[in-house]
Design a protein around this motif. Structure first.
Motif, PDB file in Angstrom:
ATOM      1  N   GLN A  12     157.734 -33.457 -34.011  1.00  0.00           N
ATOM      2  CA  GLN A  12     158.261 -32.760 -32.845  1.00  0.00           C
ATOM      3  C   GLN A  12     158.300 -33.700 -31.650  1.00  0.00           C
ATOM      4  OE1 GLN A  12     155.592 -30.207 -30.625  1.00  0.00           O
ATOM      5  NE2 GLN A  12     157.144 -28.600 -30.487  1.00  0.00           N
ATOM      6  N   ILE A  13     159.305 -33.508 -30.813  1.00  0.00           N
ATOM      7  CA  ILE A  13     159.331 -34.195 -29.532  1.00  0.00           C
ATOM      8  C   ILE A  13     159.336 -33.147 -28.425  1.00  0.00           C
ATOM      9  CG2 ILE A  13     160.530 -36.262 -30.351  1.00  0.00           C
ATOM     10  CD1 ILE A  13     163.092 -35.134 -29.044  1.00  0.00           C
ATOM     11  N   VAL A  14     158.799 -33.556 -27.290  1.00  0.00           N
ATOM     12  CA  VAL A  14     158.897 -32.742 -26.084  1.00  0.00           C
ATOM     13  C   VAL A  14     159.582 -33.603 -25.031  1.00  0.00           C
ATOM     14  CG1 VAL A  14     157.650 -31.479 -24.293  1.00  0.00           C
ATOM     15  CG2 VAL A  14     156.830 -31.438 -26.653  1.00  0.00           C
ATOM     16  N   VAL A  15     160.610 -33.045 -24.423  1.00  0.00           N
ATOM     17  CA  VAL A  15     161.443 -33.771 -23.475  1.00  0.00           C
ATOM     18  C   VAL A  15     161.294 -33.149 -22.089  1.00  0.00           C
ATOM     19  CG1 VAL A  15     163.782 -34.530 -22.903  1.00  0.00           C
ATOM     20  CG2 VAL A  15     163.093 -34.289 -25.292  1.00  0.00           C
ATOM     21  N   ARG A  16     161.078 -33.996 -21.114  1.00  0.00           N
ATOM     22  CA  ARG A  16     161.146 -33.552 -19.717  1.00  0.00           C
ATOM     23  C   ARG A  16     162.329 -34.288 -19.083  1.00  0.00           C
ATOM     24  NH1 ARG A  16     155.838 -33.763 -16.197  1.00  0.00           N
ATOM     25  NH2 ARG A  16     155.947 -35.990 -16.684  1.00  0.00           N
ATOM     26  N   MET A  17     163.335 -33.515 -18.715  1.00  0.00           N
ATOM     27  CA  MET A  17     164.603 -34.107 -18.289  1.00  0.00           C
ATOM     28  C   MET A  17     164.982 -33.601 -16.899  1.00  0.00           C
ATOM     29  SD  MET A  17     168.242 -33.892 -20.281  1.00  0.00           S
ATOM     30  CE  MET A  17     169.732 -34.635 -19.623  1.00  0.00           C
TER      31      MET A  17
END
Length: 543
Positions: free
Chosen positions: A229-234
């Motif tokens: 899993q990845i978690v992205v803060r964009m």
């Protein structure tokens, strides 16, 4: 014959003719000026209308572009081909240029004097000819020597040029080989699902998401190899990305180009659609770029200034956690972005255009760490236990429990994935809410300044607010000084640690190591009492 003087009538008639001619010329000049002014005014009006149309077209084009971000972006390939990063050596044939041209040798015929005739020989010309012949041979020999020297110099420069070319080719081939070796290492690490490599490759995929040029490109990724899993803060574009006007109109009576305001509701809906499209397109590209991802957590933020405080903030507008299987069922070219996000159970700001924040489903700062289930290290402490007899894992969990007893959330991390970070501490107080990383060192010798530098680097890498270094031993004076200079590092030595365990866990412990007389308990003191007085209940978690 004498010239006759004009009569009074003739003179008066001539003057009237002149006056009429002058009046005609004046009328013609005035008419021409009036026509020129009219033409100038007409041209100005035409220019203003053209400018009005241009501005309106620009606004309409921008609105259409924002409404079609998702559908147009889906037409671009999203798969990352790492092998395409490899370079092919370029063909660089040697070009000798002028150095390849060999100058013609000096021919004897250019120097040889003419043979004397019969008369000349009878008159002594043969002697002069011999002299001329000797001079010619000397000149020819001198020319040959000069030619030989010049050609030898040409050959030397030709050899040097060829050597330089061969060296450049060698360096080029070595650079290409080294570059391709790094690419192979990247591919190998990526296939092995190395955390930093996956984050780097997916960062490349984020940069390739087809968004307008004026959109921000700030994004952060954290990858969990265990969960795939990845978690992205964009960062989303700000509200100024949406035009607040529908078009422009030209008011000829006032010679003004006036904007036609876009209704607030329409502007708000366009911005809501914009952030929804960016979120969906980003998720699409990341899933396409990495077929091994099982899920993606996404937090979309916007960089803004709070009008009430004047402080810069980074509110979250959209947050969701979606599985690949669910996302693969979507026909993105036909969805309504806002409805699609609801289908994905996303949290969306009720008023994105007003930058009303939400609490993210996944805390990006915490997903940068790999946590393990906590163990009860306190229960292993009998009367007056020696902390040095605990295992390193037990000691880390003990440190975690100290912070939990102080009223903050804490987790112990997996040693294989967090680069020297042993625990994570979060104080969710509205005023003091910051993330801190903890290093726990069950040492019997002094902790030197290199450990402070290591913690400082981890703080920057993890983008934490503070760092806390806990040890059973003591810190060198330079360590205290370095921590004070950094400003965001808290040190807890053995004396403070035993105090905190007593204060918050109700346990009397000892540390079975001998401290040298020179060991200090703080940057400005050598006494245990002074160290204990500094170690108040909030000392380690001070924000």
């Amino acid at each position: 014959m004498a010239r006759r003087s004009p009569s009074p009538n003739e003179s008066e008639r001539w003057q009237r003719q002149q006056a009429r001619e002058l009046e005609r010329q004046q009328r013609a000049t005035a008419a021409a000026a009036k026509a020129a002014d009219r033409a100038k005014r007409d041209q100005h009006i035409a220019d203003q209308k053209c400018e009005t149309e241009r501005r309106t077209t620009e606004v309409e084009t921008r609105a259409r572009q924002l409404q079609a971000i998702l559908t147009s972006g889906l037409r671009h390939p999203a798969r990352i081909d790492l092998t395409s990063l490899k370079r092919q050596p370029s063909q660089q044939p040697f070009n000798p240029g002028d150095l390849a041209a060999v100058a013609a040798q000096p021919a004897w015929g250019q120097f040889e004097p003419p043979q004397p005739g019969m008369v000349s020989r009878l008159l002594g010309g043969q002697s002069r000819y011999q002299q001329q012949l000797a001079h010619a041979r000397a000149a020819h020999q001198q020319a040959m020597q000069a030619w030989q020297a010049a050609d030898a110099d040409r050959r030397r420069r030709l050899d040097a040029a060829r050597s330089n070319h061969d060296e450049r080719v060698r360096q080029h081939l070595a650079e290409v080989e080294e570059h391709n070796r790094h690419v192979e290492q990247l591919i190998t690490s990526y296939r092995a699902r190395d955390r930093k490599t996956v984050e780097s490759v997916l960062g490349l995929a984020l940069n390739q998401v087809p968004l307008p040029d004026d959109f921000p490109r700030r994004a952060e990724i954290t990858f969990s190899p265990q969960q795939a899993q990845i978690v992205v803060r964009m960062q989303f574009p700000g509200r100024d990305a949406v035009p607040t006007v529908r078009g422009y109109k030209y008011v000829q009576t006032r010679d003004e180009i006036q904007p036609v305001p876009r209704p607030t509701k329409e502007t708000s809906e366009l911005y809501r659609s914009l952030v929804a499209q960016v979120a969906l397109l980003t998720l699409h590209n990341l899933f396409e770029a990495d077929p091994q991802l099982s899920s993606i957590g996404f937090n979309g933020h916007v960089d803004a200034i709070n009008p009430g405080t004047g402080q810069r903030e980074y509110p979250c507008l959209i947050s969701l956690n979606v599985e690949r299987e669910l996302f693969a069922q979507l026909v993105l070219a036909q969805v309504r972005p806002e409805v699609c996000l609801r289908h994905l159970n996303a949290l969306v700001s009720p008023h994105p255009y007003e930058l009303e924040p939400i609490t993210p489903i996944l805390d990006f700062d915490l997903t940068k760490f790999s946590f393990v289930d906590g163990m009860d290290a306190v229960s292993t402490l009998d009367s007056r236990p020696d902390l040095m007899k605990m295992s390193p894992t037990e000691f880390e969990h003990l440190v975690r429990q100290i912070f939990e007893a102080m009223g903050v959330e804490s987790w112990t991390t997996e040693q294989n994935y967090d680069d020297g970070v042993d625990a994570v501490v979060v104080n969710r107080s509205a005023l003091l809410g910051r993330l801190s990383i903890v290093q726990a060192k069950r040492y019997k010798d002094a902790v030197g300044v290199s450990h402070i530098r290591e913690l400082a680097g981890a703080i920057e890498e993890k983008k934490a607010g503070h760092g806390i270094l806990v040890t059973t031993s003591w810190f060198t004076p330079r360590s205290w000084q370095k921590a004070r200079e950094h400003g965001r590092i808290e040190l807890i030595d053995g004396n403070r640690l035993t105090y905190l365990i007593k204060e918050h866990l109700g346990k009397d412990v000892l540390i079975g190591i001998k401290r040298p007389r020179t060991a200090t308990s703080g940057p400005d003191s050598t006494s245990t009492e002074h160290a204990d007085s500094r170690a108040g209940p909030g000392a380690p978690g001070r924000q």
